[in-house]
Design a protein around this motif. Sequence first.
Motif, PDB file in Angstrom:
ATOM      1  N   SER A  35      60.021  41.157-122.378  1.00  0.00           N
ATOM      2  CA  SER A  35      58.795  41.386-121.615  1.00  0.00           C
ATOM      3  C   SER A  35      57.648  41.772-122.545  1.00  0.00           C
ATOM      4  O   SER A  35      57.851  42.493-123.536  1.00  0.00           O
ATOM      5  N   ASP A  36      56.456  41.258-122.251  1.00  0.00           N
ATOM      6  CA  ASP A  36      55.250  41.539-123.036  1.00  0.00           C
ATOM      7  C   ASP A  36      55.413  41.191-124.509  1.00  0.00           C
ATOM      8  O   ASP A  36      54.829  41.842-125.386  1.00  0.00           O
ATOM      9  N   GLY A  57      61.196  37.024-120.532  1.00  0.00           N
ATOM     10  CA  GLY A  57      60.937  38.155-119.659  1.00  0.00           C
ATOM     11  C   GLY A  57      59.529  38.175-119.087  1.00  0.00           C
ATOM     12  O   GLY A  57      58.670  37.352-119.435  1.00  0.00           O
ATOM     13  N   PHE A  58      59.267  39.137-118.229  1.00  0.00           N
ATOM     14  CA  PHE A  58      57.979  39.276-117.547  1.00  0.00           C
ATOM     15  C   PHE A  58      56.837  39.422-118.551  1.00  0.00           C
ATOM     16  O   PHE A  58      56.901  40.251-119.459  1.00  0.00           O
ATOM     17  N   ARG A  59      55.822  38.573-118.402  1.00  0.00           N
ATOM     18  CA  ARG A  59      54.673  38.513-119.301  1.00  0.00           C
ATOM     19  C   ARG A  59      55.061  38.141-120.734  1.00  0.00           C
ATOM     20  O   ARG A  59      54.290  38.349-121.667  1.00  0.00           O
ATOM     21  N   THR A  84      60.634  34.312-116.372  1.00  0.00           N
ATOM     22  CA  THR A  84      59.665  35.140-115.674  1.00  0.00           C
ATOM     23  C   THR A  84      58.350  35.135-116.445  1.00  0.00           C
ATOM     24  O   THR A  84      57.309  35.463-115.910  1.00  0.00           O
ATOM     25  N   GLY A  85      58.418  34.720-117.694  1.00  0.00           N
ATOM     26  CA  GLY A  85      57.239  34.610-118.546  1.00  0.00           C
ATOM     27  C   GLY A  85      56.698  33.199-118.570  1.00  0.00           C
ATOM     28  O   GLY A  85      57.026  32.370-117.718  1.00  0.00           O
ATOM     29  N   ARG A  86      55.913  32.899-119.598  1.00  0.00           N
ATOM     30  CA  ARG A  86      55.093  31.688-119.614  1.00  0.00           C
ATOM     31  C   ARG A  86      55.419  30.803-120.814  1.00  0.00           C
ATOM     32  O   ARG A  86      55.624  31.290-121.926  1.00  0.00           O
ATOM     33  N   ASN A 200      61.112  32.595-111.870  1.00  0.00           N
ATOM     34  CA  ASN A 200      60.782  33.833-111.167  1.00  0.00           C
ATOM     35  C   ASN A 200      59.304  34.151-111.340  1.00  0.00           C
ATOM     36  O   ASN A 200      58.924  35.149-111.948  1.00  0.00           O
ATOM     37  N   TRP A 201      58.438  33.265-110.794  1.00  0.00           N
ATOM     38  CA  TRP A 201      57.009  33.520-110.881  1.00  0.00           C
ATOM     39  C   TRP A 201      56.662  34.740-110.044  1.00  0.00           C
ATOM     40  O   TRP A 201      57.109  34.895-108.909  1.00  0.00           O
ATOM     41  N   ASN A 202      55.852  35.606-110.619  1.00  0.00           N
ATOM     42  CA  ASN A 202      55.491  36.865-109.974  1.00  0.00           C
ATOM     43  C   ASN A 202      53.991  36.872-109.723  1.00  0.00           C
ATOM     44  O   ASN A 202      53.197  36.780-110.660  1.00  0.00           O
ATOM     45  N   TRP A 205      51.236  38.711-111.624  1.00  0.00           N
ATOM     46  CA  TRP A 205      50.755  38.143-112.889  1.00  0.00           C
ATOM     47  C   TRP A 205      50.437  36.688-112.579  1.00  0.00           C
ATOM     48  O   TRP A 205      51.285  35.825-112.652  1.00  0.00           O
TER      49      TRP A 205
END
Length: 387
Positions: A35-36, A57-59, A84-86, A200-202, A205
Motif C-alpha cells: 500500500s502507498d 495494495g491500496f494506492r 487494489t492499486g493502479r 478491488n477498486w475502492n 480513491w
Amino acid sequence: MKRFTLLTLLGLSLNSFAQFSSGSDGSDGELTVGSDTSVTLQVPEDGIFNFTSVTVGFRGNVFFTPNAANTPIYILSTGDISLTGRIYVNAPDNNRIQAGLGGPGGFAGGPGGPNPGDGLGPGGGKGGTESSGSAFRGGGSFASQAPSTATTTTRGSIYGNPLLVPLVGGSGGGGATSGVGGAGGGGAICLASDTRIFLNWNNSWAVPLFDASGGTSASNTGVGSGGAIRLVAPDVSGIARFDIQPGNTTYGGYGRIRVDSLNPSQFGINSVGSSSTYMTQGSNMVVFPSNQPTIRVTEAAGSTVDPARTDPLFVLLPVGTGSDQDITVEVTDFGTVVPLRVTVTPEQGAKATFDFTIDNTAGGTSSGTTTVQIPAGTQTRVDVWTR
C-alpha cells in the motif's frame, strides 16, 4: 518492425477449458507492491513477465520502462492476481516539438514544425494546424474516431478487433504547424492468471485500476488514442475501473477492453468516461494462439532485414536517391490471400500507404514484393499490417 497482425479475426475456440494455463513458468517469482508504494518494472525484451502471484495494495502503483521495441506487456501468473492499486500504461502528455511517446505497446505521435509529421500506428492522425484553419491536426483512433467535424479529414482510422488478439496499443496524433508535436497513443497490457484475477477498486480513491489513456497535446488537438487492456482467467471478479480515453474525447478515439473468463457473473465495471462502451466480455481462454499468423519485412530499399529484428524498421536514403523502392514481405500461416498495407511515415510530412496482396492459401510461408515511395534525406519508418 512490429510483428503482429491487425484487423484479422483469428479462428479461436471459445469452448470452456477445464484447466487454463496463462503460460507463466513462474520464473519471475512473486510480485508484491505494498500500500502507498510505487514500483517501476523494466519490460523484458519479449514483453512477458512470468510470475507466481501478483498483489498490488491500496494506492500502490506499478509503472513500466518500455523495452527497445516498445512491445505490449503480458503479466502472466500461475497463481492469483489481486489488484487494489493502479497499473499504468498510459501515454505521457506532449507540448514540445518532438513527437510524443506512446505508452508501452502504443504508438508515438508525429513531430511538429512547418511540415508536421503524421502520428504513428494504424490509426495515426495527420499533421495540420493546431487549433485553427479548415482542418485541425488529427488525433489518433483505435476502437473509435474523434467526433469533432474539424478533424474529419485528419483523424485516424478505426482498427483492430474486440478480442484483442493480437494485442496492440493506441495510435498517435499528428504534429502541428505551430511547432508542437502530436501525443502518443495509450499502451497495451494483458493480465492472465491460471486461477483468478480479483479487482478491488475502492471509490474512496477515485483513480482507475488500469490507466491506458492517450496523451494530450497543445490545444487538445493531435492527441493520442486510448490503448488496450485485456484480462484472462477462469475467475475474473470484483469491481474494476478502466481508463482507455483519448487525450481529449473531442479530438481522439477510445481504446479497447476485453475480459475473458469462465465465471463472468461476479465482475463489474466503474467506467472512466465512455470506456465501458468499448469493452467486450467472453470466454476466449487463449493468451497466445498456436500458429498465430505473422508478417515480417525481409527486405527494404535493397537492404536485408535481420530475421531476429523486433524493433521498428527505419530507412534513411541518401539525398539524390530515387524514391521508388521495393519492400519484400513474408507472411506465415494465414491460409488465405492476405491483403496488406505498407505505411511509409517520414519524420516530416505526410505518410503514404501502398496496398498489395500475398497468396498464402497453401499455408506455411509465402512472400511478395511491392514498390513504394520513400523520400530521400529523411528518416522514414516502414510498417506493414493487414487491411
